[in-house]
Scaffold this active site. Structure first.
Site, PDB file in Angstrom:
ATOM      1  N   TYR A  38      -5.817 -73.997 -59.430  1.00 38.42           N
ATOM      2  CA  TYR A  38      -4.441 -73.616 -59.734  1.00 38.42           C
ATOM      3  C   TYR A  38      -4.166 -73.627 -61.320  1.00 38.42           C
ATOM      4  O   TYR A  38      -3.727 -72.512 -61.884  1.00 38.42           O
ATOM      5  CB  TYR A  38      -3.396 -74.524 -59.134  1.00 38.42           C
ATOM      6  CG  TYR A  38      -1.866 -74.185 -59.326  1.00 38.42           C
ATOM      7  CD1 TYR A  38      -1.577 -72.733 -59.075  1.00 38.42           C
ATOM      8  CD2 TYR A  38      -1.033 -74.851 -60.212  1.00 38.42           C
ATOM      9  CE1 TYR A  38      -0.123 -72.284 -59.123  1.00 38.42           C
ATOM     10  CE2 TYR A  38       0.154 -74.314 -60.584  1.00 38.42           C
ATOM     11  CZ  TYR A  38       0.647 -73.177 -60.079  1.00 38.42           C
ATOM     12  OH  TYR A  38       2.002 -72.697 -60.278  1.00 38.42           O
ATOM     13  N   GLY A  39      -4.464 -74.583 -62.244  1.00 38.10           N
ATOM     14  CA  GLY A  39      -4.192 -74.633 -63.378  1.00 38.10           C
ATOM     15  C   GLY A  39      -5.121 -73.535 -64.295  1.00 38.10           C
ATOM     16  O   GLY A  39      -4.530 -72.839 -65.090  1.00 38.10           O
ATOM     17  N   ALA A  40      -6.203 -73.719 -63.724  1.00 39.23           N
ATOM     18  CA  ALA A  40      -7.223 -72.514 -64.382  1.00 39.23           C
ATOM     19  C   ALA A  40      -6.899 -71.292 -64.222  1.00 39.23           C
ATOM     20  O   ALA A  40      -7.012 -70.340 -65.151  1.00 39.23           O
ATOM     21  CB  ALA A  40      -8.674 -72.901 -63.782  1.00 39.23           C
ATOM     22  N   ALA A  41      -6.407 -70.870 -63.029  1.00 45.32           N
ATOM     23  CA  ALA A  41      -5.840 -69.644 -62.537  1.00 45.32           C
ATOM     24  C   ALA A  41      -4.811 -69.171 -63.502  1.00 45.32           C
ATOM     25  O   ALA A  41      -4.891 -68.086 -64.219  1.00 45.32           O
ATOM     26  CB  ALA A  41      -5.516 -69.428 -61.214  1.00 45.32           C
ATOM     27  N   LYS A  42      -3.945 -70.074 -63.888  1.00 46.19           N
ATOM     28  CA  LYS A  42      -2.875 -69.622 -64.638  1.00 46.19           C
ATOM     29  C   LYS A  42      -3.155 -69.603 -65.964  1.00 46.19           C
ATOM     30  O   LYS A  42      -2.583 -68.838 -66.956  1.00 46.19           O
ATOM     31  CB  LYS A  42      -1.571 -70.674 -64.384  1.00 46.19           C
ATOM     32  CG  LYS A  42      -0.967 -70.867 -63.011  1.00 46.19           C
ATOM     33  CD  LYS A  42      -0.115 -69.568 -62.787  1.00 46.19           C
ATOM     34  CE  LYS A  42       0.806 -69.627 -61.437  1.00 46.19           C
ATOM     35  NZ  LYS A  42       1.378 -68.310 -61.160  1.00 46.19           N
TER      36      LYS A  42
ATOM     37  N   ASN B 191       4.891 -62.385 -59.940  1.00 38.66           N
ATOM     38  CA  ASN B 191       5.555 -63.653 -59.717  1.00 38.66           C
ATOM     39  C   ASN B 191       4.727 -64.238 -58.675  1.00 38.66           C
ATOM     40  O   ASN B 191       4.629 -65.464 -58.467  1.00 38.66           O
ATOM     41  CB  ASN B 191       6.872 -63.595 -59.489  1.00 38.66           C
ATOM     42  CG  ASN B 191       7.353 -64.905 -58.722  1.00 38.66           C
ATOM     43  OD1 ASN B 191       8.013 -65.761 -59.299  1.00 38.66           O
ATOM     44  ND2 ASN B 191       7.563 -64.580 -57.241  1.00 38.66           N
TER      45      ASN B 191
ATOM     46  N   ASP C 195       0.417 -58.025 -49.363  1.00 36.23           N
ATOM     47  CA  ASP C 195      -0.358 -59.059 -49.864  1.00 36.23           C
ATOM     48  C   ASP C 195      -0.926 -58.497 -51.305  1.00 36.23           C
ATOM     49  O   ASP C 195      -1.866 -57.656 -51.277  1.00 36.23           O
ATOM     50  CB  ASP C 195      -1.427 -59.465 -48.684  1.00 36.23           C
ATOM     51  CG  ASP C 195      -2.204 -60.583 -49.154  1.00 36.23           C
ATOM     52  OD1 ASP C 195      -2.245 -60.769 -50.420  1.00 36.23           O
ATOM     53  OD2 ASP C 195      -2.975 -61.218 -48.382  1.00 36.23           O
TER      54      ASP C 195
HETATM   55  N1  NAP Z   1       8.569 -73.903 -58.364  1.00 30.32           N
HETATM   56  C1  NAP Z   1       7.643 -74.455 -59.397  1.00 30.32           C
HETATM   57  O1  NAP Z   1       8.045 -75.709 -59.959  1.00 30.32           O
HETATM   58  C2  NAP Z   1       6.627 -73.638 -60.310  1.00 30.32           C
HETATM   59  C3  NAP Z   1       6.460 -74.114 -61.447  1.00 30.32           C
HETATM   60  C4  NAP Z   1       5.322 -73.258 -62.217  1.00 30.32           C
HETATM   61  C5  NAP Z   1       5.019 -72.282 -61.970  1.00 30.32           C
HETATM   62  N2  NAP Z   1       5.487 -71.567 -60.697  1.00 30.32           N
HETATM   63  C6  NAP Z   1       4.957 -70.183 -60.370  1.00 30.32           C
HETATM   64  O2  NAP Z   1       6.049 -69.418 -59.968  1.00 30.32           O
HETATM   65  C7  NAP Z   1       5.754 -68.356 -58.845  1.00 30.32           C
HETATM   66  C8  NAP Z   1       6.862 -68.318 -58.035  1.00 30.32           C
HETATM   67  O3  NAP Z   1       6.774 -69.440 -57.034  1.00 30.32           O
HETATM   68  P1  NAP Z   1       7.956 -70.164 -56.560  1.00 30.32           P
HETATM   69  O4  NAP Z   1       8.113 -71.621 -57.225  1.00 30.32           O
HETATM   70  O5  NAP Z   1       9.370 -69.484 -56.594  1.00 30.32           O
HETATM   71  O6  NAP Z   1       7.558 -70.737 -55.182  1.00 30.32           O
HETATM   72  P2  NAP Z   1       7.666 -69.571 -53.694  1.00 30.32           P
HETATM   73  O7  NAP Z   1       9.152 -69.963 -53.206  1.00 30.32           O
HETATM   74  O8  NAP Z   1       6.608 -70.283 -52.666  1.00 30.32           O
HETATM   75  O9  NAP Z   1       7.359 -68.121 -54.146  1.00 30.32           O
HETATM   76  C9  NAP Z   1       6.424 -67.753 -54.168  1.00 30.32           C
HETATM   77  C10 NAP Z   1       6.379 -66.460 -53.463  1.00 30.32           C
HETATM   78  O10 NAP Z   1       5.161 -65.572 -53.567  1.00 30.32           O
HETATM   79  C11 NAP Z   1       5.068 -65.003 -52.349  1.00 30.32           C
HETATM   80  N3  NAP Z   1       3.455 -64.918 -52.167  1.00 30.32           N
HETATM   81  C12 NAP Z   1       2.435 -65.812 -52.393  1.00 30.32           C
HETATM   82  N4  NAP Z   1       1.292 -65.299 -52.464  1.00 30.32           N
HETATM   83  C13 NAP Z   1       1.481 -63.849 -52.271  1.00 30.32           C
HETATM   84  C14 NAP Z   1       0.563 -62.595 -51.978  1.00 30.32           C
HETATM   85  N5  NAP Z   1      -0.725 -63.072 -51.965  1.00 30.32           N
HETATM   86  N6  NAP Z   1       1.009 -61.586 -51.896  1.00 30.32           N
HETATM   87  C15 NAP Z   1       2.465 -61.319 -52.095  1.00 30.32           C
HETATM   88  N7  NAP Z   1       3.235 -62.419 -52.057  1.00 30.32           N
HETATM   89  C16 NAP Z   1       2.953 -63.678 -52.159  1.00 30.32           C
HETATM   90  C17 NAP Z   1       5.508 -65.786 -51.250  1.00 30.32           C
HETATM   91  O11 NAP Z   1       5.865 -65.187 -50.038  1.00 30.32           O
HETATM   92  P3  NAP Z   1       4.876 -64.907 -48.902  1.00 30.32           P
HETATM   93  O12 NAP Z   1       4.207 -66.332 -48.646  1.00 30.32           O
HETATM   94  O13 NAP Z   1       5.832 -64.440 -47.828  1.00 30.32           O
HETATM   95  O14 NAP Z   1       3.973 -63.888 -49.210  1.00 30.32           O
HETATM   96  C18 NAP Z   1       6.666 -66.449 -51.961  1.00 30.32           C
HETATM   97  O15 NAP Z   1       7.908 -65.702 -51.700  1.00 30.32           O
HETATM   98  C19 NAP Z   1       4.444 -68.792 -58.680  1.00 30.32           C
HETATM   99  O16 NAP Z   1       3.478 -68.007 -59.117  1.00 30.32           O
HETATM  100  C20 NAP Z   1       4.375 -70.366 -58.959  1.00 30.32           C
HETATM  101  O17 NAP Z   1       2.770 -70.612 -59.139  1.00 30.32           O
HETATM  102  C21 NAP Z   1       6.394 -72.402 -59.908  1.00 30.32           C
END
Ligand code: NAP
Length: 242
Positions: free
Chosen positions: A146-150, A78, A54
């Site tokens: 969320y937006g502010a964090a990014k 990521n 985590d």
């Molecule tokens: N999909 C979109 O449309 C989109 C758009 C803009 C930005 N993003 C960004 O892209 C990144 C990847 O997201 P995704 O879209 O691929 O969604 P996702 O499939 O939900 O992937 C996020 C991954 O991060 C892991 N995770 C989350 N919090 C964690 C933590 N505290 N420690 C360790 N692992 C953690 C999750 O696994 P566990 O839950 O098992 O920990 C999951 O495998 C994120 O940062 C997201 O904000 C996504």
């Protein structure tokens, strides 16, 4: 030459696509996440090493360090997502504060803590790439964090680029628009909302995890050694820059 790569949240969605690309190049990849089952599946498919971690937890990062190689060429921060999708605040201020902090922790603290943890191990010529979001520029459509964090991730990265630059290490953000085939929306994206997100692009399609992975691999490549402190928007033109 094989490099060592750490992809946080590398078991699903964008992180998995990133792990696949580096593994296909012959790199030694470590993927992390909180759930063992998807991690094991990702490791089986890609040949990556999987470690439960985590990334909001300093003690978990200390344990992760024991599993990582002495030298890390590429760190991909990521792990993240909009935590409001899992637990919407109930309206009280205390719950709003908790939800706000959860998003900051999930998207900003994860990247900062992980980078601090591996900072001394980052190899000259290496790269740190964070996954941001179009929400940093456009907002996330609610008063959550969320937006502010990014957006904060992009600002934090400005200082990181200065700190790592003298060691020949770059630091950048890849900022996706809507990407399908991830667990981000938790199966709760309506057809109407999805159509709106696709309509907002110039390319007329949703992003794919591999669109983002390709940009990450480029920023970590030999051809990108003079690119640092930047945000690379990958959104099919849904948000344009000049
Ligand atoms: N999909 C979109 O449309 C989109 C758009 C803009 C930005 N993003 C960004 O892209 C990144 C990847 O997201 P995704 O879209 O691929 O969604 P996702 O499939 O939900 O992937 C996020 C991954 O991060 C892991 N995770 C989350 N919090 C964690 C933590 N505290 N420690 C360790 N692992 C953690 C999750 O696994 P566990 O839950 O098992 O920990 C999951 O495998 C994120 O940062 C997201 O904000 C996504």
């Amino acid at each position: 030459m094989s490099r060592t790569i750490l992809v946080t949240g590398g078991a699903t969605g964008i992180g998995l696509a990133v792990a696949r690309r580096f593994a296909a190049q012959g790199d030694a990849v470590t993927v992390t996440g909180r759930r063992p089952a998807p991690l094991e599946k990702a490791a089986e498919e890609t040949g990556a090493r999987a470690v439960v971690c985590d990334h909001t937890d300093p003690a978990a990062l200390d344990r992760l360090l024991a599993e990582l190689p002495a030298s890390v060429d590429v760190l991909v921060n990521n792990a993240g997502g909009n935590t409001d999708l899992d637990a919407a605040p109930d309206g009280g201020l205390a719950s709003y504060a908790a939800a706000f902090r959860a998003n900051l922790d999930a998207n900003l603290l994860t990247a900062a803590l992980t980078t601090k943890a591996v900072e001394d191990r980052l190899a000259p010529g290496g790269a740190v790439v964070h996954i941001g979001s179009i929400a940093a520029a456009r907002g996330a459509g609610s008063l959550g964090a969320y937006g502010a964090a990014k957006a904060g991730l992009g600002t934090w990265n400005l200082d990181l680029a200065d700190v790592l630059g003298p060691r020949g290490i770059t630091a950048n953000v890849v900022s996706p628009g809507y990407v399908e085939d991830t667990e981000f929306f938790r199966d709760r994206l309506s057809d109407e909302r999805r159509a709106g997100l696709v309509d907002a692009t110039a390319t007329g399609r949703a992003g794919r995890p591999d669109d983002i992975a390709a940009a990450v691999v480029f920023l970590a490549s030999e051809g990108a050694r003079h690119i640092t402190g930047q945000v690379l928007e990958v959104n099919g033109g849904a948000y344009k820059t000049r």
